[in-house]
Design a protein around this motif. Structure first.
Motif, short mmCIF file in Angstrom:
data_model
loop_
_atom_site.label_atom_id
_atom_site.label_comp_id
_atom_site.label_asym_id
_atom_site.label_seq_id
_atom_site.Cartn_x
_atom_site.Cartn_y
_atom_site.Cartn_z
N ARG A 164 0.70 -1.36 0.09
CA ARG A 164 0.11 0.00 -0.06
C ARG A 164 0.94 1.26 0.20
N ARG A 167 6.83 2.02 -4.46
CA ARG A 167 6.66 1.74 -5.71
C ARG A 167 5.76 0.55 -6.15
N SER A 169 3.31 -0.58 -4.51
CA SER A 169 1.66 -0.22 -4.44
C SER A 169 1.09 -0.03 -5.85
N TYR A 170 1.86 0.10 -6.86
CA TYR A 170 1.26 0.28 -8.05
C TYR A 170 0.81 -0.90 -8.45
N LEU A 171 1.37 -2.01 -8.15
CA LEU A 171 0.97 -3.32 -8.79
C LEU A 171 -0.23 -3.92 -8.11
N GLY A 172 -0.94 -3.26 -7.18
CA GLY A 172 -1.98 -3.79 -6.49
C GLY A 172 -2.02 -5.07 -6.12
N ARG A 174 -1.07 -7.72 -7.73
CA ARG A 174 0.15 -8.49 -8.17
C ARG A 174 1.32 -8.15 -7.32
#
Lengths: 203, 330
Positions: A164, A167, A169-172, A174
């Motif tokens: 969360r 960087r 966190s952009y993968l959600g 994944r």
């Protein structure tokens, strides 16, 4: 009681551990980051070790503030300010005493961890270094060895988490299934602490 | 992965030595990693400082010069620069009228620029900051570090740079920079991952016949992976991702940006498709830039950035600029 020499040993042992594990940290940083955590921390702690050797400070507080400043000036990224703040704030809390008790050190480190949480805005469970820092600082009163083990467990426990912050966190979703590199390097920091105390060499 | 380098450890310093040799109009401090306009500080002009990890060239060093940035601070590859660089840059460009930090929204960049702003203010330099966060692929701002700064950075640096060159005060330059960011949206796709010099191999595994939608500029995978699409299908997907978030009423600036390894032949073909889709969606395009401007090392792919403009922003966009990577009107 812990003197400046102890804290220098801690930083030197951390530098050695980061150097040894740099490739693993970078491997962990590849799928959910940008594949540079190991090389960035290695650059920083190499600078820390060099600065401490060149002009060794004579108080615990001065050792850690110098180390923190070095990290802020050489690492970059998020880990530079975060690790730099952790050590600098802890060092400032230790003040100018020539020796500090383990309880004083634990209190100072608590303040350092709080400063990191404030700077990064992360809470436990966000899949960050905080997931290793929090359990480690909670166990510090027990022993350095217990703190190191708690940090290692905290790092391993980041594997299923969804990031969360930072960087990853952009993968959600994944980001799940990967161990957080920042929590892993935090575990190295505490393993080095136990090593400096002669409290079990390998974390 | 073969790379045209000496050793991975010196790629940034080597590139800076090359910048210095190619651009005598810039002062390149290789050791301290700061690129500054040679004529800085310019009297009675707000200084503009940006920076970020290396690997996005020509961003930011290629945008230093008249009408754009006063200075840039390159970090290690994909790693934010350190506060010392930014403070040094601010001191070099401050004429007494203040300095604007242009910061892409990444955790590390934000922290380092925040620390630098405090240190610079301690030295008596007035500092304002603007955060660039234009990437619509980051949909969940509550559970992420927020939208990333990508292509809009070029628009912010150009327009704020023109405003500073006209002698506008810091508050006005900052307000314009903020306006450009608020009016900009981006979306990127990758056909292949990039390889960092330190790792030497692709940062993620993208099987043949697939593409990543909604990628960032640091070799991080995107939000979604799909079977390979045509340029026309990608154009529709990217344009619609942006228009779902912002429906421009005014004409737009359009950046069709290559990620580093996509040939201009493909990029112009893609641009033709983007133009077709924008026309079909009734979006008027005022100015266009096609090329590799905000890259991600050797990643193949492209990103789109739209910025909704008014007359003042268009005038500032058209104003003369002379930098290594962007130059017109002089």
């Amino acid at each position: 009681m812990l003197d400046a020499e102890f804290f220098r040993r801690w930083m030197t042992a951390t530098a050695a551990a980061v150097d040894r594990e740099a490739e693993r940290l970078t491997e962990l940083d590849s799928p959910i980051g940008d594949a540079d955590h190991g090389s960035n921390l290695r650059r920083g702690f190499t600078a820390v070790a060099a600065a401490l050797e060149k002009d060794p400070p004579d108080t615990p507080g001065a050792v850690l503030t110098l180390a923190g400043r070095q990290l802020i000036s050489t690492v970059g990224g998020a880990s530079g300010p975060l690790y730099g703040t952790l050590l600098r704030r802890t060092g400032k809390e230790l003040g100018e005493a020539a020796e500090v008790s383990e309880a004083q050190f634990a209190d100072a480190l608590r303040a350092g961890v709080d400063a990191v949480a404030k700077l990064g805005g992360a809470v436990p469970g966000d899949k960050t270094m905080v997931d290793a820092l929090e359990p480690a600082v909670a166990e510090l009163a027990t022993s350095f060895r217990a703190a190191a083990e708690a940090a290692a467990r905290g790092a391993e426990a980041t594997v299923p988490l969804i990031a969360r912050k930072g960087r990853a966190s952009y993968l959600g979703e994944r980001s799940a299934g990967h161990q957080d590199p920042g929590a892993t390097s935090t575990a190295l920091l505490f393993a080095a602490l136990a090593e400096a105390a002669g409290d079990g060499a390998e974390g | 992965m073969k790379m045209l380098i000496n050793v991975a450890e010196t790629v940034v310093a080597d590139a800076l030595r090359g910048m210095a040799a190619a651009h005598p109009e810039l002062t390149v401090d290789v050791e301290n990693r700061v690129i500054v306009r040679r004529d800085a500080p310019v009297d009675d002009k707000v200084g503009l400082v940006s920076g970020g990890g290396s690997g996005h060239e020509p961003l930011h060093g290629g945008f230093v010069g008249r009408g754009m940035l006063s200075a840039a601070c390159p970090g290690e590859v994909f790693t934010s620069p350190v506060p010392d660089q930014m403070v040094r840059a601010a001191a070099a460009v401050d004429s007494g009228k203040g300095v604007l930090f242009i910061v892409k929204n990444y955790t590390g960049d934000v922290m380092n620029f925040d620390m630098a702003a405090e240190l610079a203010e301690d030295e008596g330099i007035q500092v304002a900051k603007v955060l660039v966060d234009d990437d619509v692929a980051v949909t969940d701002s509550l559970y992420t570090a927020g939208r990333r700064g990508t292509g809009a950075t070029l628009f912010v640096e150009k327009i704020a740079g023109a405003a500073a060159e006209e002698g506008m005060p810091l508050e006005r330059v900052e307000a314009l920079a903020r306006q450009v960011n608020e009016n900009s949206r981006s979306f990127g796709v990758a056909l292949s991952a990039c390889s960092t010099p330190a790792k030497g191999s692709p940062t993620f595994d993208l099987p043949a016949g697939q593409l990543e939608l909604g990628i960032g500029i640091h070799g991080e995978p995107g939000r979604e992976r799909r079977p390979m699409m045509t340029a026309g299908e990608i154009a529709e997907f990217a344009v619609d991702a942006i228009l779902d978030d912002m429906r421009p009423r005014n004409p737009v600036l359009l950046l069709v940006n290559g990620m580093g390894a996509t040939p201009l032949l493909e990029l112009y073909g893609f641009h033709a498709e983007v133009t077709r889709v924008l026309a079909a969606r009734d979006v008027a395009v005022a100015r266009v830039l096609v090329g590799n401007y905000v890259t991600s090392l050797d990643m193949a792919g492209a990103s789109l950035t739209l910025c909704q403009i008014d007359e003042e922003l268009l005038r500032l966009w058209d104003a003369p600029v002379r930098t290594p990577a962007l130059r017109w009107g002089m």
